[in-house]
Write an enzyme that holds these catalytic residues in place. Structure first.
Site, PDB file in Angstrom:
ATOM      1  N   ASP A  79       0.943  -1.222   0.042  1.00  0.00           N
ATOM      2  CA  ASP A  79      -0.066   0.027  -0.092  1.00  0.00           C
ATOM      3  C   ASP A  79       0.854   1.244   0.059  1.00  0.00           C
ATOM      4  OD1 ASP A  79      -2.551   1.738   0.633  1.00  0.00           O
ATOM      5  OD2 ASP A  79      -1.664   1.676   2.552  1.00  0.00           O
ATOM      6  N   ASP A  81      -0.131   5.185   0.814  1.00  0.00           N
ATOM      7  CA  ASP A  81      -0.400   6.102   1.675  1.00  0.00           C
ATOM      8  C   ASP A  81      -0.550   5.441   3.505  1.00  0.00           C
ATOM      9  OD1 ASP A  81      -0.974   8.736   0.486  1.00  0.00           O
ATOM     10  OD2 ASP A  81      -2.126   7.061  -0.515  1.00  0.00           O
ATOM     11  N   ASP A 124      -1.375  -0.805   6.152  1.00  0.00           N
ATOM     12  CA  ASP A 124      -1.512  -0.193   7.329  1.00  0.00           C
ATOM     13  C   ASP A 124      -3.202  -0.047   7.791  1.00  0.00           C
ATOM     14  OD1 ASP A 124      -2.054   3.111   7.160  1.00  0.00           O
ATOM     15  OD2 ASP A 124      -2.307   1.969   5.455  1.00  0.00           O
TER      16      ASP A 124
END
Length: 218
Positions: A11, A13, A171
């Site tokens: 991922d 961001d 995240d």
């Protein structure tokens, strides 16, 4: 020693880069231009993760039900973010060293984001050595947003990797579910926007505190 995984897909961001401030400042500026209330930086941790449209809807609240107003704020955000997306956004500490170590192991590296493809490619291109990252897929009309897994599968096909040979790293709950839907192994990162509890509560079995720990998993 043979690697456990042939490719790592990240991922963007909250995983590779801390982009929260630029996203928040751009959104707040767009909101104020339409006399809508802005938000504290920390609230944006829970607005991001599902693409720009959902970020704007969450920031606008009930006002997003006005389709014309929503579209105006959305378009304005994109114009502002185009100018500001690299003002404060930087890789997290240790990310570059981790990526270099993975490349030295012969691992293919991809980035898979719900951020618009144009912004994803621009940020990765500006902040990382082109030799470190093999593919970047941001959101486009080509694939549905995560957690729908078709974009991840397409990247695996491009890399010539099986599901069992992929480690997906993120995240947020979206990332946990994406890996589950895709049938690949998952590693959560504690340093991101959402933190340990969300990852654990969504079912992440492996969560790391530092980028260096990812090297050991591979």
């Amino acid at each position: 020693m043979k690697n456990k995984f042939k490719c790592c897909i990240f991922d963007l961001d909250g995983t590779l880069v801390d982009s929260l401030k630029d996203l928040a400042l751009s959104c707040d500026e767009a909101l104020r231009l339409f006399e809508l209330p802005d938000h504290p930086l920390d609230e944006y941790r829970y607005f991001v993760g599902n693409g720009i449209a959902n970020l704007i809807k969450r920031a606008m609240g009930d006002k997003a039900e006005d389709e014309k107003l929503f579209r105006s704020v959305y378009d304005t955000f994109n114009l502002i973010y185009e100018e500001k997306c690299l003002d404060n956004t930087r890789p997290y500490h240790g990310i570059n060293d981790m990526l270099k170590a993975l490349k030295e192991k012969g691992v293919k590296i991809g980035v898979l984001s719900n951020k618009a493809d144009e912004f994803s490619k621009r940020i990765v291109g500006a902040l990382f050595d082109s030799q470190l990252i093999d593919e970047v897929y941001g959101h486009s009309e080509k694939f549905p947003k995560k957690p729908e897994p078709s974009s991840l599968w397409a990247m695996l096909e491009k890399f010539g990797c099986e599901k069992s040979e992929c480690l997906y790293i993120g995240d947020s709950d979206v990332d946990v579910i994406t890996a589950s839907n895709a049938g690949v192994s998952f590693c959560g990162v504690e340093w991101g926007f959402r933190g340990y509890d969300e990852l654990k509560n969504t079912g992440a079995e492996t969560i790391v505190r530092t980028p260096a720990e990812i090297i050991e998993l591979v």
